[in-house]
Design an enzyme around this catalytic site. Sequence first.
Site, short mmCIF file in Angstrom:
data_model
loop_
_atom_site.label_atom_id
_atom_site.label_comp_id
_atom_site.label_asym_id
_atom_site.label_seq_id
_atom_site.Cartn_x
_atom_site.Cartn_y
_atom_site.Cartn_z
N ASP A 79 -4.66 -0.99 0.41
CA ASP A 79 -5.11 -0.65 -0.94
C ASP A 79 -5.89 0.65 -0.98
O ASP A 79 -6.46 1.09 0.01
CB ASP A 79 -5.95 -1.78 -1.54
CG ASP A 79 -7.16 -2.14 -0.67
OD1 ASP A 79 -7.05 -2.09 0.56
OD2 ASP A 79 -8.23 -2.46 -1.24
N GLU A 137 -8.53 -4.98 0.45
CA GLU A 137 -9.71 -4.98 1.34
C GLU A 137 -10.93 -4.43 0.62
O GLU A 137 -12.07 -4.83 0.92
CB GLU A 137 -9.42 -4.14 2.59
CG GLU A 137 -10.49 -4.22 3.68
CD GLU A 137 -11.66 -3.28 3.45
OE1 GLU A 137 -12.78 -3.63 3.86
OE2 GLU A 137 -11.45 -2.19 2.86
#
Length: 389
Positions: A79, A137
């Site tokens: 991400d 994350e």
Amino acid sequence: MNKRIHQLVKDGNDFVITLRRHFRTFPETGGEEVETQKKIIAELIAMGLSPRSVAGTGVIVDIIGGQAGKTVAIRADIDALPIQDEIDKPYRSQNAGCCHACGHDGHTAVLLGIAKVFSAIKGELTGTIRLLFQPSEEKLPGGALAMIAAGAVDGVDAVIGTHLWQPLQVGTMGLTYGPLMASPDKFTITVKGSGGHGSMPHQTIDPLSVGAQIVLALKTITGNNVAANELAVLSVGVFKAGDAFNVIPDSATLQGTVRSFSQNTRETIFACIDRICRGICAAAGATYSLESVYGFPPVINNPEVAKVVAQSAEDVLGKDAVIEMKPVMVGEDFAYYQQKVPGCFMCIGVGNKEKGIVYPHHHPKFDMDESGFSYAVEIMAVSALNLLN
């Protein structure tokens, strides 16, 4: 086998860099990595592998060796951050307000490079390499728990991961044999007073003044209440109160973070925050509410797995280039995998002052020396092979 891996890494270097630039150009934030997931799956299928989508936008794939044996997992987070990209490079983000300013584009590309290496030699492997492409994350509670629920570490004997690390010079690698990264906890304090005209403060209970006293008092906690041999940080990042220069507001909001390596230290600090708020507000006649959010556990490396990783890195980089780091206070949900199976998280250097690669993680001009990617692929591939054996 190590020489074979070295050559495969060298041959696949352009592949990894091209993918990294693609992901930097088209970043997606946590839980929204739809196109990123599609790209990962397409690349894995092109290698003859059978990936499966999990945890919303995550991917798991097993590379099964010619003979049965252990299973070693390698994880990458995929991400991006909600930051406007400001690098002056052809691969600058084309998605407004979204940027891989932490290096997860490199993590994803490196793991695909590892997939390419092991897919080429899978018949010679004894055991299974499991690759984990993890979403979210950067957002609490993190994507690791959803990956674990989807079977990410079922049957896994060891797990490794890396952060491409700007503070380390390219060509070096750092790790610890114990604590590496802290728990990233969050708190929100809302002070409630009684507003009024700025010219008549005696008719009010000023939450801004109370909040300022709280901020100053909070800064004494780690020095006065945490043991000298314990690492801990408390920082206030938000203080909001009022909208007009001549109006005392009704409330003030403070937000901050606590970083620590033990549950006892965590609980001590949050108890101190509550006590300080209670005392200062009582003295001023104000009230307060405190919201505490525990983030990820601390990243604590398994010493035996770390030894294998360190030796593998020395084989790739040379002994002097492998550094035993001091713990850092950033957080990482890789810790959840380590709670399930023995694991090691490492930091691989991608900083380079000579190339102007000096901006820190989460900065809009953050970038990486791409020559470090081949080191990352080779170190983790050799580490995984050694852990299988």
